[in-house]
Design a protein around this motif. Sequence first.
Motif, mmCIF file in Angstrom:
data_model
loop_
_atom_site.group_PDB
_atom_site.id
_atom_site.type_symbol
_atom_site.label_atom_id
_atom_site.label_comp_id
_atom_site.label_asym_id
_atom_site.label_seq_id
_atom_site.Cartn_x
_atom_site.Cartn_y
_atom_site.Cartn_z
ATOM 1 N N TYR A 1 3.653 3.737 -5.946
ATOM 2 C CA TYR A 1 4.957 3.085 -6.051
ATOM 3 C C TYR A 1 5.302 3.000 -7.526
ATOM 4 O O TYR A 1 4.641 2.291 -8.288
ATOM 5 C CB TYR A 1 4.944 1.689 -5.432
ATOM 6 C CG TYR A 1 6.237 0.932 -5.648
ATOM 7 C CD1 TYR A 1 7.338 1.159 -4.831
ATOM 8 C CD2 TYR A 1 6.374 0.024 -6.697
ATOM 9 C CE1 TYR A 1 8.536 0.492 -5.041
ATOM 10 C CE2 TYR A 1 7.563 -0.650 -6.917
ATOM 11 C CZ TYR A 1 8.638 -0.412 -6.089
ATOM 12 O OH TYR A 1 9.829 -1.066 -6.296
ATOM 13 N N ARG A 2 6.292 3.779 -7.948
ATOM 14 C CA ARG A 2 6.725 3.768 -9.348
ATOM 15 C C ARG A 2 5.550 3.928 -10.316
ATOM 16 O O ARG A 2 5.472 3.264 -11.357
ATOM 17 C CB ARG A 2 7.527 2.508 -9.656
ATOM 18 C CG ARG A 2 8.792 2.397 -8.835
ATOM 19 C CD ARG A 2 9.650 1.217 -9.228
ATOM 20 N NE ARG A 2 10.891 1.229 -8.476
ATOM 21 C CZ ARG A 2 12.089 0.917 -8.980
ATOM 22 N NH1 ARG A 2 12.203 0.584 -10.249
ATOM 23 N NH2 ARG A 2 13.172 0.945 -8.220
ATOM 24 N N GLY A 3 4.620 4.787 -9.927
ATOM 25 C CA GLY A 3 3.526 5.124 -10.823
ATOM 26 C C GLY A 3 2.269 4.299 -10.687
ATOM 27 O O GLY A 3 1.296 4.539 -11.407
ATOM 28 N N ILE A 4 2.266 3.320 -9.778
ATOM 29 C CA ILE A 4 1.048 2.522 -9.585
ATOM 30 C C ILE A 4 0.615 2.612 -8.119
ATOM 31 O O ILE A 4 1.449 2.749 -7.223
ATOM 32 C CB ILE A 4 1.254 1.042 -9.968
ATOM 33 C CG1 ILE A 4 2.300 0.388 -9.050
ATOM 34 C CG2 ILE A 4 1.653 0.914 -11.432
ATOM 35 C CD1 ILE A 4 2.351 -1.124 -9.176
ATOM 36 N N PRO A 5 -0.699 2.534 -7.846
ATOM 37 C CA PRO A 5 -1.151 2.494 -6.453
ATOM 38 C C PRO A 5 -0.803 1.150 -5.839
ATOM 39 O O PRO A 5 -0.935 0.106 -6.493
ATOM 40 C CB PRO A 5 -2.665 2.688 -6.565
ATOM 41 C CG PRO A 5 -3.013 2.203 -7.926
ATOM 42 C CD PRO A 5 -1.822 2.506 -8.794
ATOM 43 N N ILE A 6 -0.368 1.169 -4.584
ATOM 44 C CA ILE A 6 0.114 -0.071 -3.977
ATOM 45 C C ILE A 6 -0.687 -0.496 -2.766
ATOM 46 O O ILE A 6 -0.816 -1.680 -2.473
ATOM 47 C CB ILE A 6 1.614 0.048 -3.616
ATOM 48 C CG1 ILE A 6 2.200 -1.314 -3.235
ATOM 49 C CG2 ILE A 6 1.839 1.086 -2.526
ATOM 50 C CD1 ILE A 6 3.696 -1.330 -3.105
ATOM 51 N N GLY A 7 -1.244 0.469 -1.999
ATOM 52 C CA GLY A 7 -1.954 0.135 -0.772
ATOM 53 C C GLY A 7 -3.446 0.022 -0.971
ATOM 54 O O GLY A 7 -4.016 0.569 -1.922
ATOM 55 N N VAL A 8 -4.105 -0.703 -0.061
ATOM 56 C CA VAL A 8 -5.556 -0.801 -0.072
ATOM 57 C C VAL A 8 -6.110 -0.193 1.209
ATOM 58 O O VAL A 8 -5.427 -0.135 2.230
ATOM 59 C CB VAL A 8 -6.048 -2.260 -0.207
ATOM 60 C CG1 VAL A 8 -5.545 -2.874 -1.500
ATOM 61 C CG2 VAL A 8 -5.613 -3.105 0.988
#
Length: 259
Positions: free
Chosen positions: A134-141
């Motif tokens: 998301y916009r360059g960062i990991p968001i899910g685990v």
Amino acid sequence: MTALAEISAYLDAYLRVRDVPDEANAVNGLQVENAGTVSRLVAAVDASLETILAAGRAAEHPPGPTLLLVHHGLFWDGNVPLTGRRLRRVRALLECDMALYAAHIPLDVHPDVGNNVVLAERLGVRVAGWFGAYRGIPIGVWGEAPDQLQSREALVRRLGEMLGSEPRLIPGGRAQVGRVGIVTGGAGAMIAAAREAGLDTFITGEGAHHTYFDAMEGGVNVIYAGHYATEQVGVQALAAHLSDRFSLPWEFHHHPTGL
């Protein structure tokens, strides 16, 4: 009593609200000040008028000045005049001496009190990694399903019991659950990211109609457990954390939308 400025500064740093990318209209951080002190915390998913009024009624008796912690703040409709619905919400906050602090993506991705991490922990899924950009960062685990939740039906049932919702299963993957991914809220568009990460089951809140075919044709079990329902957990964990740090009482205002 604790100074609002002290709590707000702590939250800004703890949640990294200036560093984590988000929609411009999320306006993460302190959105409305009160007179300057806080004696109680109220956590809620949404800064709706009903939530503000209910929290204000509860504050009329013992405590007093309140900090309302929410995931969805006031400004999603953009830079609009302070009239109508927005005026009613802000006026209610000011009349109750209630401050408002919002944290959207910074709360979703937090490694300790974030929606995704906390939901995984409550399910007994030990986080093994992150996925989805998301916009360059990991968001899910993601992590391995515990033994008692290795059937799709058991996992759906547990989610419903825990969240008070009626999860919908799209049975696109195998019947036995292995690797489970979680992105709370409205992350139906991340089914492909879950598949690319090697996950067989993906839990989120909601998604568009076409995501049924994304799941079925992509070979991924998708569980829609409710946007509101999946995002209760982060604000609760954040309020509990602040309560421990600042010795303030906290409560959760439950206002389910059914969505």
